[in-house]
Design an enzyme around this catalytic site. Structure first.
Site, mmCIF file in Angstrom:
data_model
loop_
_atom_site.group_PDB
_atom_site.id
_atom_site.type_symbol
_atom_site.label_atom_id
_atom_site.label_comp_id
_atom_site.label_asym_id
_atom_site.label_seq_id
_atom_site.Cartn_x
_atom_site.Cartn_y
_atom_site.Cartn_z
ATOM 1 N N ARG A 166 0.830 -1.200 0.000
ATOM 2 C CA ARG A 166 0.000 0.000 0.000
ATOM 3 C C ARG A 166 0.869 1.257 0.000
ATOM 4 N NH1 ARG A 166 -5.531 -0.881 -0.738
ATOM 5 N NH2 ARG A 166 -5.700 1.268 -0.031
ATOM 6 N N VAL A 167 0.364 2.285 -0.666
ATOM 7 C CA VAL A 167 1.068 3.565 -0.645
ATOM 8 C C VAL A 167 0.314 4.569 0.227
ATOM 9 C CG1 VAL A 167 2.189 3.266 -2.891
ATOM 10 C CG2 VAL A 167 -0.088 4.309 -2.791
ATOM 11 N N ASP A 168 -0.811 4.125 0.806
ATOM 12 C CA ASP A 168 -1.552 5.020 1.693
ATOM 13 C C ASP A 168 -1.421 4.516 3.135
ATOM 14 O OD1 ASP A 168 -3.017 2.713 1.545
ATOM 15 O OD2 ASP A 168 -4.833 3.639 0.735
ATOM 16 N N ASP A 169 -2.192 5.072 4.047
ATOM 17 C CA ASP A 169 -2.059 4.683 5.449
ATOM 18 C C ASP A 169 -2.942 3.505 5.787
ATOM 19 O OD1 ASP A 169 -0.144 6.555 5.965
ATOM 20 O OD2 ASP A 169 -1.629 8.123 6.273
ATOM 21 N N VAL A 170 -2.860 2.479 4.960
ATOM 22 C CA VAL A 170 -3.619 1.269 5.219
ATOM 23 C C VAL A 170 -2.585 0.160 5.371
ATOM 24 C CG1 VAL A 170 -5.194 -0.422 4.192
ATOM 25 C CG2 VAL A 170 -5.679 2.019 3.955
#
Ligand code: WTA
Length: 668
Positions: free
Chosen positions: A536-540
């Site tokens: 993931r590149v997000d905060d997941v």
């Protein structure tokens, strides 16, 4: 009953011994179908959709319309406009009408290996109709939401199909979520009815689901969402030592209400673009997102992906270890296999209970052809040793599938060689709750040269594009590149919106890179055109294949009176893929004790559920922040993994001394 068993045995034996040509027998077939799916999606999907029953046919042309470019207006995707259908009809009635009513539909085993049930297609259809009749007598109608909080019993897919028959949207909440999380989901979807069970045994532990539902119902009522009916299935084993709490004004026992209902409930003919169900998933902000799927597009996308990607055909025995609380359980345990006329094998307990041989004995017992699992379970099974799979006859297997998280090479080889005896393709599929169906895939065909750990090539209609992470511009369409994965165009089973929040749907998925669907994943493509998901590149974060938003865990922690601030990151974990690592600032430093860790962990368990409890709580008298107050998670990741030598540029930190202090507190 005996006759059925003979029938079932004959059927499974026939399936396991006949080898057959996959639908995508040659590269040329795949190439030409893929090309057509991109050049003429309307014609392509329109043709495949004819394999399903439509009460009213959609027109051959003009049934598809879409916009995914926010610069041109709102996001709107439509497939098979003008057509009406019903997924439960296609999953059940169609097969019963074809004379297959006596074939097994669900083969179930409980937590205890001796607990077994065979439910034939006709019985499932009868039970679905009974439940639809009861729900409808209680006021449930097309477009309403129904919350399902059931363990893995045949009644779970039955409940999903009963909602689908009415045209009500089910919201299945994984029965490992806490009362608080369940309440939040009941309130968000404005559901008035909950379908649940008294409890369930997980390994050696009883979980009293009804008690959790009662707490959730009270919380939801306080937040303005009253529940009018709770239908409760009695699951005997979990109840031996306990009494199910009861509220006679809203609670009804399943065994009192359902058996007396009529077995006739004509399917509601739904527009292809009506909503079929919603399923909550984590995002990078605190509130879970209610992903909404369509009727026609979801049905065709999922059904066709089962046929082409997992080679599912009528009579095949499909065993998925997924729970219906997640999308894999929706698409590849319940809906997809039934849309293909397969028999589904369901396991109601922990797959490693009572020992590492459980899944393999089930493969042998039912002559499973397609086995669908997740890397996290493979890693656990692999650790339990080769002796377990060696004890069972696994020769019925033809396709080994997996999804949910990256598969490491070691697990891939074990799956391929130890389980599949190097005969079965390993179909490591990349997809998401929002995509509905498998998207990137190593094709299960002899000509396809699968690479361990890679998610393969695009399925029909899927146009992956890799963008430069910093500039957002498209990287070359051929050759090796690495960046952010986005998708161009549309595919039938893509979600249509987030429940009650179309603007969030647009902002999260279509605003970051205009004109594309943003996946949230990093990806590289190699010289041969195979895609590799890099995370993931997000905060997941992805813990054992479960998507968990770091913000959700942070807000659960900071809800506790003693916690001033928290920052959560994912760290590598040998079994779970990623583990939750929380940096916590307390209101008083004197409380930095193991007892406080337990209090905070219990709090997260209560607010979200056991699977979101941090593996590590790292005391942080302060957190590394930029001058504008943004937490530098990059720095935290390095500190957590002991890579402080590679901190990179920390000149933007407001207080550089924080880093030293955190390094000293590691492991304390
Ligand atoms: C991750 C599960 C690597 C990815 C089906 C995605 C994967 C998220 C793979 C979706 C795979 C899923 N290889 N990563 N084969 N499959 N993922 O919505 O980060 O629970 O965005 O759907 O899981 O998780 P979800």
């Amino acid at each position: 009953m005996q006759r059925l068993e003979v029938l079932s045995r004959q059927l499974t034996a026939a399936c396991a011994t006949t080898d057959r040509t996959p639908l995508l027998a040659t590269k040329e077939i795949y190439d030409s179908m893929y090309r057509k799916s991109i050049e003429d999606p309307e014609g392509f999907w329109g043709e495949l959709a004819l394999g399903y029953h439509w009460q009213e046919k959609f027109p051959a042309r003009g049934h598809m319309q879409y916009n995914v470019d926010l610069r041109r207006g709102n996001v709107d995707v439509q497939f098979f406009r003008g057509g009406t259908t019903n997924i439960s009809y296609n999953a059940l009635d169609r097969w019963v009408a074809a004379g297959r009513g006596d074939e097994p539909c669900i083969l179930w085993e409980g937590n205890d290996e001796s607990e077994r049930r065979t439910v034939i297609y006709r019985q499932v259809l009868d039970d679905v109709c009974r439940l639809s009749n009861w729900m409808s007598s209680r006021g449930v109608k097309k477009g309403d939401s129904v919350t399902i909080y059931l363990p893995m019993v045949p009644e779970l897919p039955i409940a999903m199909l009963a909602c689908a028959r009415i045209g009500a949207m089910h919201s299945v909440v994984f029965a490992g979520f806490s009362a608080d999380s369940l309440a939040q989901r009941i309130v968000d979807c404005k559901g008035k009815m909950v379908l649940t069970a008294s409890g369930v045994m997980r390994g050696t532990k009883p979980v009293l689901l009804k008690t959790i539902v009662d707490d959730a119902v009270k919380l939801a009522a306080k937040q303005g969402q009253p529940t009018t009916s709770v239908l409760c299935l009695e699951v005997a084993t979990a109840l031996r030592a306990s009494v199910t709490p009861w509220n006679p004004s809203i609670d009804i026992w399943w065994h009192d209400a359902i058996p007396k209902q009529s077995t006739v409930f004509p399917p509601t003919w739904l527009d292809a673009e009506d909503r079929s169900f919603l399923l909550y998933t984590s995002g990078s902000t605190g509130k879970p997102k209610g992903v909404v799927h369509s009727v026609g597009g979801y049905m065709v996308g999922v059904g066709e992906s089962c046929r082409y990607l997992y080679d599912m055909r009528p009579g095949d025995i499909v065993f998925s270890t997924a729970d219906c609380g997640w999308i894999t359980g929706h698409s590849y345990l319940a809906y997809g296999p039934l849309l293909c006329g397969c028999t589904i094998v369901m396991l109601g307990g922990i797959p490693t209970h009572p020992d590492g041989g459980r899944c393999w004995r089930m493969v042998e017992r039912y002559k499973v052809r397609q086995f669908y699992t997740a890397p996290t379970l493979l890693r656990s099974l692999l650790q339990l040793g080769d002796a377990w799979p060696r004890k069972s006859d696994l020769t019925s297997l033809r396709v080994l599938a997996s999804a949910g998280e990256p598969m490491n090479e070691h697990a891939w080889h074990w799956f391929h060689e130890m389980i599949g005896n190097a005969r079965c393709p390993v179909v490591d599929t990349w997809w998401q709750t929002e995509t509905g169906m498998g998207m990137l895939i190593p094709l299960p065909c002899p000509w396809f040269d699968a690479k361990p750990g890679a998610a393969g090539v695009p399925f029909f209609g899927v146009q992956p594009v890799i963008l430069d992470a910093t500039t957002g511009s498209e990287l070359p369409a051929t050759g090796a590149v690495e960046g952010v994965l986005v998708l161009k165009g549309v595919w039938p089973s893509m979600a249509r919106t987030l429940y009650g929040d179309h603007e969030r749907w647009e902002q999260v998925y279509f605003a970051p890179y205009k004109g594309y669907y943003f996946t949230g994943d990093g990806c590289r493509r190699d010289e041969d055109g195979h895609y590799w998901i890099t995370g993931r590149v997000d905060d997941v974060i992805n813990v054992s294949g479960h998507r968990i938003g770091t913000a959700e865990v942070e807000s659960a922690l900071t809800e506790h009176a003693d916690c001033a601030e928290a920052a959560v990151i994912g760290v590598d974990h040998a079994l779970k893929g990623q583990a939750i690592y929380a940096f916590v600032t307390l209101r008083g430093m004197e409380h930095q004790t193991d007892a406080m860790r337990k209090i905070l962990n219990d709090h997260v368990r209560k607010v979200i559920g056991p699977f979101a409890v941090p593996d590590t709580i790292h005391w942080a008298p302060a957190l590394p922040k930029t001058r504008s107050g943004k937490i530098m998670r990059r720095v935290l990741r390095k500190i957590a993994s002991g890579q402080e030598k590679e901190l990179g540029d920390v000149s933007t930190l407001a207080e550089p001394g924080v880093v030293e202090m955190l390094i000293k507190l590691r492991g304390k």
